[in-house]
Write an enzyme that holds these catalytic residues in place. Structure first.
Site, mmCIF file in Angstrom:
data_model
loop_
_atom_site.group_PDB
_atom_site.id
_atom_site.type_symbol
_atom_site.label_atom_id
_atom_site.label_comp_id
_atom_site.label_asym_id
_atom_site.label_seq_id
_atom_site.Cartn_x
_atom_site.Cartn_y
_atom_site.Cartn_z
ATOM 1 N N SER A 1 0.775 -1.113 -0.055
ATOM 2 C CA SER A 1 0.048 -0.126 0.194
ATOM 3 C C SER A 1 0.817 1.341 -0.073
ATOM 4 O O SER A 1 0.611 2.311 -0.665
ATOM 5 C CB SER A 1 -0.898 0.026 1.169
ATOM 6 O OG SER A 1 -1.746 1.052 1.228
ATOM 7 N N LEU B 1 0.957 7.859 4.188
ATOM 8 C CA LEU B 1 -0.162 9.085 4.301
ATOM 9 C C LEU B 1 -0.005 9.892 5.647
ATOM 10 O O LEU B 1 -0.431 11.184 5.702
ATOM 11 C CB LEU B 1 -1.765 8.593 4.033
ATOM 12 C CG LEU B 1 -1.715 7.832 2.778
ATOM 13 C CD1 LEU B 1 -3.248 7.300 2.544
ATOM 14 C CD2 LEU B 1 -1.444 8.572 1.702
ATOM 15 N N GLY C 1 4.192 4.624 15.626
ATOM 16 C CA GLY C 1 4.296 4.430 14.156
ATOM 17 C C GLY C 1 5.320 3.399 13.572
ATOM 18 O O GLY C 1 5.754 3.441 12.414
ATOM 19 N N GLU C 2 5.971 2.300 14.607
ATOM 20 C CA GLU C 2 6.816 1.550 14.208
ATOM 21 C C GLU C 2 6.310 0.527 13.047
ATOM 22 O O GLU C 2 7.151 0.309 12.121
ATOM 23 C CB GLU C 2 7.251 0.791 15.324
ATOM 24 C CG GLU C 2 8.310 -0.338 15.020
ATOM 25 C CD GLU C 2 8.930 -1.169 16.201
ATOM 26 O OE1 GLU C 2 9.475 -2.038 16.078
ATOM 27 O OE2 GLU C 2 8.688 -0.537 17.452
#
Length: 308
Positions: free
Chosen positions: A81, A88, A105-106
């Protein structure tokens, strides 16, 4: 999409509008990016987070991150993705000596590396060690990314290292104190059983049902039985009740017991029904004759009358 709010003390200055505003969950499949907002702060501050781009080689995960296991297939889907749509939403990081440490956010960072991304968007913040721990824990819990043992270990660290009480931890992660207590109890399990929970072989419900087994080898044996026989939690609870029953101690048989068993067989043939002789060592006892209907009772009575 409705935003779920959870209160977290002491993070107002650092998080602005919360993780949901800074780093909502991004793509979960290669077909369509899905953004899932997760807001974790109580106060809303005036500052607007500034997004930067840094080399991915300068970004490192937090070694104290509660989440230790990442689903490989899900990471591959997310990397595909990212190849199509890019990252994003930025990672939340803090500046260290010569690198940036991930606060949240790992999963995206790992997927970005798999996708061959050279730079990643980040929002740079400055938090205390405790705040970083709280943010990472809350983010993972709300996204249901932690396995039960990882979650329990994270609660334990907040309590031991930062001297928080269970009700304080419960408030920070928006759970009941009972839920925190039940989670921490999993750490009393044998390490082999904990591994089975981590691997998904046992649910936390199964694991809690066998915590009271003090013998670790026996506990592990029961855990394997649960997995092998695919027992439900209700089945396990029933099994535990059976284990808790005191073992029946068989009374020693009276001397010459075989003589009475032989007599039982003779009575059965004569009377055509079940006969039990319960004898004792003092030459006393009783004879039990079973019947299964009124007609059979009358037949047995007729037999006795004929003996007269």
């Amino acid at each position: 999409m409705a935003t779920k709010k959870t209160a977290t003390k002491g993070l107002g200055k650092g998080l602005g509008k919360g993780i949901g505003a800074l780093i909502p969950e991004v793509e979960t499949s290669s077909k369509e990016p899905i953004i899932k907002e997760v807001e974790v702060v109580k106060e809303v501050v005036k500052e607007v987070p500034v997004e930067n781009k840094v080399k991915i080689s300068l970004v490192e995960p937090n070694r104290d991150q509660p989440r230790k296991m990442f689903d490989e297939d899900a990471l591959i889907e997310l990397s595909e993705s990212i190849k199509q749509y890019g990252i994003l939403q930025p990672l939340l990081v803090q500046k260290k000596d010569n690198y940036y440490e991930i606060i949240a956010g790992e999963r995206r960072w790992r997927a970005a590396k798999m996708a061959g991304v050279k730079e990643v968007p980040v929002i740079i913040k400055d938090y205390t060690t405790q705040e970083v721990m709280e943010i990472a824990l809350i983010e993972n819990i709300q996204r249901e990314d932690l396995n039960p043992i990882e979650e329990a270990l994270a609660y334990q660290r907040l309590i031991k290292d930062y001297r928080l009480k269970q009700d304080e931890v419960a408030e920070k992660v928006s759970k009941s104190r009972t839920a925190i207590t039940n989670s921490l109890r999993l750490l009393k399990l044998d390490s082999r059983v904990q591994d089975m929970v981590v691997e998904g072989k046992l649910s936390s419900g199964h694991a809690r049902a066998i915590i009271t087994i003090e013998d670790k080898d026996k506990q592990y044996f029961i855990a394997q039985k649960i997995f092998d026989e695919k027992l439900s939690v209700r089945d396990v609870e029933k099994l535990m009740r059976e284990l808790d029953k005191p073992e029946k101690v068989e009374k020693p048989k009276p001397e010459n017991d075989f003589v009475y068993r032989d007599l039982e067989e003779k009575f059965k043939k004569i009377m055509g029904t079940q006969v039990v002789i319960k004898n004792k060592n003092n030459n006393k006892g009783k004879i039990e004759i079973e019947y299964y209907s009124q007609a059979e009772l009358e037949r047995i009575i007729d037999l006795f009358n004929k003996v007269k």
